[in-house]
Scaffold this motif. Structure first.
Motif, PDB file in Angstrom:
ATOM      1  N   GLU A 107      -3.508  -6.874  -7.347  1.00 51.27           N
ATOM      2  CA  GLU A 107      -4.254  -7.197  -6.416  1.00 51.27           C
ATOM      3  C   GLU A 107      -3.913  -7.646  -4.940  1.00 51.27           C
ATOM      4  OE1 GLU A 107      -7.126 -10.463  -7.628  1.00 51.27           O
ATOM      5  OE2 GLU A 107      -8.578 -10.094  -6.083  1.00 51.27           O
ATOM      6  N   THR A 108      -4.281  -7.114  -4.010  1.00 53.58           N
ATOM      7  CA  THR A 108      -3.968  -7.344  -2.607  1.00 53.58           C
ATOM      8  C   THR A 108      -4.995  -7.442  -1.582  1.00 53.58           C
ATOM      9  OG1 THR A 108      -2.491  -6.783  -0.743  1.00 53.58           O
ATOM     10  CG2 THR A 108      -3.430  -5.009  -2.134  1.00 53.58           C
ATOM     11  N   ALA A 109      -5.212  -8.567  -0.815  1.00 57.42           N
ATOM     12  CA  ALA A 109      -6.112  -9.038  -0.043  1.00 57.42           C
ATOM     13  C   ALA A 109      -5.785  -9.944   1.080  1.00 57.42           C
ATOM     14  CB  ALA A 109      -7.200  -9.367  -0.942  1.00 57.42           C
ATOM     15  N   GLU A 132      -6.443   2.090 -11.523  1.00 55.71           N
ATOM     16  CA  GLU A 132      -5.801   2.387 -10.145  1.00 55.71           C
ATOM     17  C   GLU A 132      -6.351   1.115  -9.107  1.00 55.71           C
ATOM     18  OE1 GLU A 132      -4.230   5.154  -9.226  1.00 55.71           O
ATOM     19  OE2 GLU A 132      -4.179   5.634 -11.293  1.00 55.71           O
ATOM     20  N   LEU A 133      -5.356   1.112  -8.295  1.00 56.18           N
ATOM     21  CA  LEU A 133      -5.793   0.078  -6.967  1.00 56.18           C
ATOM     22  C   LEU A 133      -6.912   0.636  -6.279  1.00 56.18           C
ATOM     23  CD1 LEU A 133      -4.291  -2.608  -6.582  1.00 56.18           C
ATOM     24  CD2 LEU A 133      -2.999  -1.438  -4.720  1.00 56.18           C
ATOM     25  N   ARG A 134      -7.975   0.017  -6.272  1.00 52.74           N
ATOM     26  CA  ARG A 134      -9.129   0.440  -5.776  1.00 52.74           C
ATOM     27  C   ARG A 134      -9.623  -0.483  -4.649  1.00 52.74           C
ATOM     28  NH1 ARG A 134     -13.680  -1.207  -8.365  1.00 52.74           N
ATOM     29  NH2 ARG A 134     -13.261  -2.074 -10.533  1.00 52.74           N
ATOM     30  N   SER A 135     -10.339   0.029  -3.610  1.00 55.32           N
ATOM     31  CA  SER A 135     -10.822  -0.762  -2.728  1.00 55.32           C
ATOM     32  C   SER A 135     -12.120  -1.397  -2.985  1.00 55.32           C
ATOM     33  CB  SER A 135     -10.835  -0.080  -1.334  1.00 55.32           C
ATOM     34  OG  SER A 135     -11.527  -0.777  -0.284  1.00 55.32           O
ATOM     35  N   GLU A 171     -10.184  -4.592   3.345  1.00 55.18           N
ATOM     36  CA  GLU A 171      -8.577  -4.839   2.766  1.00 55.18           C
ATOM     37  C   GLU A 171      -8.417  -5.339   1.596  1.00 55.18           C
ATOM     38  OE1 GLU A 171      -5.671  -5.462   5.909  1.00 55.18           O
ATOM     39  OE2 GLU A 171      -7.381  -6.385   7.050  1.00 55.18           O
ATOM     40  N   HIS A 172      -9.457  -5.658   0.873  1.00 49.95           N
ATOM     41  CA  HIS A 172      -9.142  -5.952  -0.614  1.00 49.95           C
ATOM     42  C   HIS A 172      -9.083  -5.003  -1.785  1.00 49.95           C
ATOM     43  CE1 HIS A 172     -10.285  -9.788  -3.279  1.00 49.95           C
ATOM     44  NE2 HIS A 172      -9.632  -9.104  -3.772  1.00 49.95           N
ATOM     45  N   TYR A 173      -7.946  -4.846  -2.297  1.00 51.97           N
ATOM     46  CA  TYR A 173      -7.733  -3.924  -3.379  1.00 51.97           C
ATOM     47  C   TYR A 173      -7.455  -4.322  -4.665  1.00 51.97           C
ATOM     48  CZ  TYR A 173      -7.043  -0.386   0.564  1.00 51.97           C
ATOM     49  OH  TYR A 173      -7.065  -0.024   1.896  1.00 51.97           O
ATOM     50  N   ALA A 221      -6.402  -3.637  -8.971  1.00 55.45           N
ATOM     51  CA  ALA A 221      -6.421  -3.018 -10.053  1.00 55.45           C
ATOM     52  C   ALA A 221      -6.882  -3.305 -11.417  1.00 55.45           C
ATOM     53  CB  ALA A 221      -4.909  -2.509 -10.203  1.00 55.45           C
TER      54      ALA A 221
END
Lengths: 324, 279
Positions: free
Chosen positions: A239-241, A309-312, A316-318, A320
């Motif tokens: 997770e990235t945000a 998959e890493l999805r949006s 900018e929050h992704y 998986a």
């Protein structure tokens, strides 16, 4: 995508496990297994995760201190994933721009070199500043990190842990880099010193227009310093945000569990930590499908078949996860 | 660092060892001033095999030469062989060890195979073979002992490099753009010199013993040049009738090697922080 200072695309670092008479690689440790992110100018990216999730290896691979198995690392659009193969002047130009601060302030400084020499040698190697100006530059940097020029003649063992970490920062600054990777830069220090070092790093970021990648397992530290956060689990970013998004609306079950474990300084605040069952699986034999599924409280039948998959999720929050 | 006088004073072995070594070194340096006679030219057959007396403190040998003077001059050969050959061994061993440890892979395999082969041959036999090929003489002793005995230093250096190169300051040096050789010689080597220094000191003692053995077997320094091993060889037949001819050079070898070993041990104790704290 275009204004990113550093782009990492599908980075993989697999360490061979050699066994047998002929030392053939029989299995691999999937330390980093497909990590992608980007870092913008002046931004701080916090990378968090448990021990052994591949945070440090990712950092070392970006600096080419560990060889990447596959994937691309681009600095200002130039591929730097194989800089050992580049001509020496190009190598040096890239080395100058990317620096690292280590976790352990004791093993990261050469015990046989004075502070002056630690800061002087890199400039000499890179031919930065005329010889006469280097001493001024050293004193300038020392003042910036909160040390005095008189301390330049001392050896590392004459300094305390916090001071040593300042020396580590000074050394990284000596080449005037654009990106500094902090590999758990404060986790070996006392809490009171941690705050000083963090504040110092924030100040230096503004003054020198630095971009940071801060690797940590302490979420409080990362929250304070980062703009964006990437959560890693078993060699992957799950997770990235932006920092507020992660802390207020975590989407991945692992991120939620991680955040629920952060202590709150209020005994009446009702805290319900999510206790994960089991241990982190071995990166030598990662589970099928989603790497988190054996421990996931929300796991369903799909999770052990199909890797998410890493999805949006927008802004900018992704994430998986099949169910986020 | 533990080089304070307080720490040094507590190491009896270091003190006794360095006193003995300094005594022998002084003998070598000031030989012409100390020796009462010339070691080779003052031979007088009338005084052959005199037992120790007021005129000849250590007695005389078969040719009537003063043994005290010959022992004093002999220290020059022993010490120069010991220091010079160990210096050569250290230079080769450190370089090979750094290469093997830092680069690893096939370079490591190659160098380790060479040291394994060298270690499997007894040093004396190897040195004898080299001397037999090149013929006797002081220069050839230097070469024979200087190139055959670096395996221990090499292996020690390699193992030290292997642990040192994983330390963060070496990583940081790579990130800062230090070259491979600068990292090896500037970053790693100064930090691993302690154990290498100790093994080199002990190696000097070994080299002195080997030189004595070679000279005893007639392949080392040639007569009439005084060397302790050579003096023993000449005295072998007179062991019971004129024991002083062999006792004094033997004592000289014994005390020098003892001194060097004590010195090396003391140095190791001093450099090893665990032992420093225990005592």
């Amino acid at each position: 995508m275009t204004n990113a200072l550093l782009e990492v695309e599908d980075l993989k670092v697999h360490f061979p496990v050699r066994k047998g008479l002929f030392q053939r690689a029989q299995t691999f440790v999937y330390a980093v297994d497909g990590v992608s992110f980007q870092l913008n100018k002046g931004e701080t990216l916090g990378v968090v995760g448990e021990s052994g999730c591949g945070k440090t290896t990712t950092g070392l691979a970006i600096l080419n201190l560990v060889r990447a198995t596959s994937g691309k690392i681009r600095f200002k659009g130039n591929d730097i994933s194989e800089i050992a193969g580049l001509p020496v002047p190009d190598q040096m130009r890239i080395r100058k721009e990317l620096q690292i601060i280590f976790q352990d302030p004791y093993s990261s400084l050469n015990p046989r070199m004075t502070l002056n020499k630690i800061l002087h040698d890199p400039m000499k190697i890179h031919g930065l500043y005329p010889g006469s100006e280097r001493q001024d530059r050293i004193e300038f940097i020392l003042k910036k990190v909160g040390l005095t020029p008189e301390q330049g003649k001392k050896y590392p063992h004459e300094f305390s842990g916090g001071q040593r970490q300042r020396i580590g920062i000074a050394r990284a600054l000596s080449l005037d880099p654009q990106i500094i990777i902090g590999d758990e830069p404060v986790s070996a220090l006392d809490v009171s010193i941690q705050a000083q070092i963090i504040n110092l790093m924030v100040d230096l970021q503004e003054e020198f227009n630095l971009s940071y990648i801060i690797i940590a397992h302490d979420l409080a530290v990362v929250e304070h310093i980062s703009n964006r956060i990437a959560v890693m689990y078993l060699g992957k970013i799950i997770e990235t945000a932006p920092v507020a998004q992660i802390y207020h609306r975590p989407q991945h079950p692992y991120t939620r569990a991680l955040l629920s474990a952060v202590p709150i300084a209020d005994p009446r605040a009702g805290r319900h930590p999510i206790i994960l069952k089991g241990d982190v699986p071995s990166p030598r034999h990662p589970p099928t499908g989603c790497g988190f599924h054996p421990r996931c409280p929300e796991c369903s039948i799909d999770c052990d078949i199909k890797p998410p998959e890493l999805r949006s999720l927008g802004k900018e929050h992704y994430v998986a996860c099949h169910y986020a | 660092m533990s080089f304070s006088w307080k720490n040094i004073k507590r190491r009896t072995n270091l003190l006794i060892g360095s006193a003995l070594v300094m005594f022998v070194a002084g003998m070598a340096v000031f030989a012409p001033l100390l020796a009462p006679y010339h070691p080779t030219e003052d031979a007088n057959i009338l005084y052959s095999e005199e037992p120790p007396c007021e005129q000849f403190w250590f007695g005389t040998d078969i040719q009537g030469r003063d043994i005290l003077s010959r022992v004093i001059y002999g220290s020059r050969i022993s010490l120069s062989v010991g220091l010079f050959t160990q210096f050569m061994n250290s230079v080769i061993g450190i370089f090979m060890g750094l290469m093997a440890g830092y680069f690893g892979k096939w370079i490591d395999d190659l160098i380790m195979s060479i040291t394994n082969i060298l270690l499997s041959i007894p040093t004396l036999v190897f040195a004898l073979a080299v001397m037999a090929l090149m013929g006797p003489g002081l220069i050839n002793v230097f070469i024979a002992l200087g190139v055959t005995n670096w395996s221990y230093t090499c292996r020690l250096t390699r193992s030290q490099v292997l642990s040192a190169k994983r330390l963060n300051y070496v990583m940081a040096a790579r990130a800062l753009g230090y070259g491979k050789f600068r990292i090896m010689f500037n970053q790693i080597l100064p930090n691993i010199m302690g154990p290498i220094l100790v093994i080199s000191t002990l190696g000097v003692a070994g080299a002195i013993l080997l030189e004595a053995a070679l000279s005893f077997l007639g392949l080392g320094v040639q007569p009439p040049t005084p060397s302790w091993g050579g003096m023993l060889a000449g005295a072998r037949e007179k062991l019971f009738t004129a024991p002083w001819i062999s006792i004094y050079p033997g004592m000289a070898i014994f005390l020098t090697v003892l001194g060097l070993n004590l010195f090396g041990d003391g140095l190791r104790d001093l450099l090893d922080p665990h032992i420093t704290q225990q005592k």
